[in-house]
Scaffold this active site. Structure first.
Site, mmCIF file in Angstrom:
data_model
loop_
_atom_site.group_PDB
_atom_site.id
_atom_site.type_symbol
_atom_site.label_atom_id
_atom_site.label_comp_id
_atom_site.label_asym_id
_atom_site.label_seq_id
_atom_site.Cartn_x
_atom_site.Cartn_y
_atom_site.Cartn_z
ATOM 1 N N ASP A 104 0.820 -1.214 0.000
ATOM 2 C CA ASP A 104 0.000 0.000 0.000
ATOM 3 C C ASP A 104 0.856 1.267 0.000
ATOM 4 O OD1 ASP A 104 -2.549 -1.347 0.086
ATOM 5 O OD2 ASP A 104 -2.052 -1.905 2.145
ATOM 6 N N SER A 129 4.256 -6.361 1.685
ATOM 7 C CA SER A 129 3.883 -7.134 2.864
ATOM 8 C C SER A 129 2.579 -6.591 3.453
ATOM 9 C CB SER A 129 4.996 -7.090 3.901
ATOM 10 O OG SER A 129 5.332 -5.748 4.193
ATOM 11 N N GLY A 130 2.231 -5.344 3.096
ATOM 12 C CA GLY A 130 0.944 -4.791 3.509
ATOM 13 C C GLY A 130 0.120 -4.546 2.259
ATOM 14 N N ARG A 184 3.342 -10.636 8.542
ATOM 15 C CA ARG A 184 3.999 -9.747 9.499
ATOM 16 C C ARG A 184 3.017 -9.123 10.483
ATOM 17 N NH1 ARG A 184 4.926 -4.191 6.042
ATOM 18 N NH2 ARG A 184 4.000 -2.900 7.645
#
Ligand code: ADP
Ligand code: MG
Length: 477
Positions: A78, A109-110, A253
């Site tokens: 993002d 990872s996001g 995560r």
């Protein structure tokens, strides 16, 4: 009406920005293995741009000749989209620029927005990764070690998490009375980012474009930025930032970060107020006039028009600066200005200056002790966190959640486990409040803390936000 506005033309002129460092650092490999073949097969022409550093994408879209591009697609987390949206809204021609359809492919990872786009499409959830040898290793662990009695061992817990010693973690959390089966699901909840990627690639090939809400956010220094996903304070913001160091585990995560932070749960003091959204809201989508002139058309599309309208999500834009917060309480929140000096972004109609009292129709939350505040404008906070289950891309609503202090670790863990399927909303947790709002203001009283916007840290201090319905454009498939 929230349905598709248009369809990307083919051949399209698509800029595909890939952040090679995002996620586990495999975005380029994922592009080569999955996305390039898929786009080629679908006849979606695109220009690959590999970002070289932080703010590269932001500067690029700020200066680019946008008449050259039909769409901007981000393959990263993002964070890179945050840059792109802010870059677009810093332009003198922001009104036109922000209408460029934007696409997202999960490479980070996001990947909250990518997970939201997938969710809106109604496609089945990506399968949970299987845990090889789980039962066996769990059995070995439980039969060999029974000495760990303490319930707050953050150090070893962190080690266990980092070394991916899942049985130890599961054991610890099962002691919090969440039930053994549920605790094991913590591990099993690792969704497959690759499956999500393939799904989002497919949706991108379809090329349906819809409106997406953007939220204008005022920081204490007077800066304004726009957000497309979320604003967080307290537990969620801390996890977001602390979990950066676990990025090598990819989308897991947040799970890892949540588990570690839970062991050192704290209370955050602050004042929160919001303007409730009307129950039956038929307000007009912003910027909907002239939409038909989007640089898109349906002529060459092979889309199936019988498909249900997708419900894409939000966007935001930001005017960035590294100013400190010295002006707090003195200066009015100045609108952000583009390079030409013109006002950048739409004006806010609901927000008084940050240092002025709020109008009488705002709701002031009585409590001042919180565990978290989370404002969502898309469904997913992360791949496996369906934080706002009934959010749609352009509902014009900020889904505000806050959790009051006093919640037990076990209850908070249960909330986060339930969030995997969006079940926290109906869970009747007496500490959690959910409100649909148009605008909100948060004044943190704890001297130290973190506020995140779309997963990025912003200045800590008083902050307020207002939703701009359907300001951006999102390719939802
Ligand atoms: P992730 O979800 O993995 O954190 P993001 O999209 O949020 O992925 O990217 C993290 C940050 O990486 C963004 O703030 C972006 O500015 C930055 N970035 C982009 N390209 C590069 C690069 N080539 N090297 C280092 N950082 C980069
Ligand atoms: Mg990020």
């Amino acid at each position: 009406d929230g349905g598709a506005l248009s369809v990307l033309s083919r051949p399209s002129r698509m800029m595909l920005l890939v952040n090679p460092q995002s996620g586990k650092g495999q975005a380029l490999t994922l592009y080569n293995n999955h996305i390039q073949p898929m786009l080629n097969e679908a006849g979606v022409t695109h220009t690959l741009v590999i970002t070289e550093r932080q703010n590269h994408a932001r500067e690029l879209v700020k200066e680019a000749d946008m008449s050259q591009w039909d769409a901007l697609v981000i393959m990263s987390g993002d964070g890179l989209l945050f840059e792109v949206i802010n870059g677009l809204l810093e332009r003198a021609d922001w009104e036109e620029a922000i209408r460029t359809p934007m696409g997202i492919l999960p490479g980070g990872s996001g990947n909250g927005l990518a997970a939201s786009v997938h969710h809106y499409s109604g496609l089945p959830a990506p399968a949970a990764a299987t845990m090889r040898g789980r039962d066996q290793s769990l059995h070995c662990f439980l039969s060999s070690r029974t000495s760990r009695r303490s319930l707050s061992p953050p150090r070893w817990l962190q080690q266990a998490v980092l070394q991916r010693l899942w049985p130890q973690c599961v054991w610890y959390y099962s002691r919090l009375n969440v039930g053994f089966a549920r605790a094991t699901r913590i591990k099993a909840s690792l969704v497959s980012t690759e499956e999500l990627l393939v799904s989002c690639g497919f949706l991108l090939c379809q090329g349906l474009v819809a409106h997406m809400d953007l939220v204008s956010i005022h920081l204490c220094s007077g800066l304004r930025l726009f957000s497309f996903l979320s604003m967080a304070w307290g537990f969620v913001a801390d996890v977001d930032i602390e979990s950066e160091k676990y990025r090598h585990v990819g989308a897991a995560r947040f799970t890892v970060g949540t588990l570690v932070r839970l062991a050192s749960l704290r209370v955050y003091r602050g004042r929160l107020a919001y303007l409730p959204a009307p129950e039956d809201d038929h307000s007009e989508v912003e910027g909907s006039r002239n939409d038909v002139t989007l640089r898109c058309n349906g002529q060459a599309s092979s889309l199936d028009p019988s498909r249900d309208s997708p419900r894409p999500k939000t966007f935001h834009n930001s005017c960035h600066s590294n100013n400190s917060c010295k002006a707090r309480g003195r200066r009015e929140s100045a609108p952000c200005r583009s390079a030409s000096g013109a006002l950048a972004g739409p004006p806010d109609s609901l927000l008084p200056p940050l240092d002025q009292p709020l109008p009488g129709d705002w709701v002031v939350v009585q409590e001042e002790d919180f565990v978290l505040m989370l404002a969502m404008y898309q469904s997913h906070l992360a791949e496996d966190l369906l934080a706002a289950p009934d959010a749609t891309p352009d509902d014009g609503v900020i889904h505000l959640f806050y959790v009051r202090a006093g919640i037990s670790r076990a209850a908070l863990l249960k909330l986060f486990l339930a969030m995997e399927k969006g079940a926290h909303v109906g869970a009747n947790c007496r500490h959690m409040v959910h409100a649909k709002v148009r605008a909100l203001r948060l004044e943190p009283l704890s001297p130290k803390g973190v506020i995140t916007v779309d997963g990025e840290v912003v200045e800590y201090g008083p902050v307020q936000a207002e939703v701009h319905r359907g300001l951006g454009r999102l390719i939802t498939g």
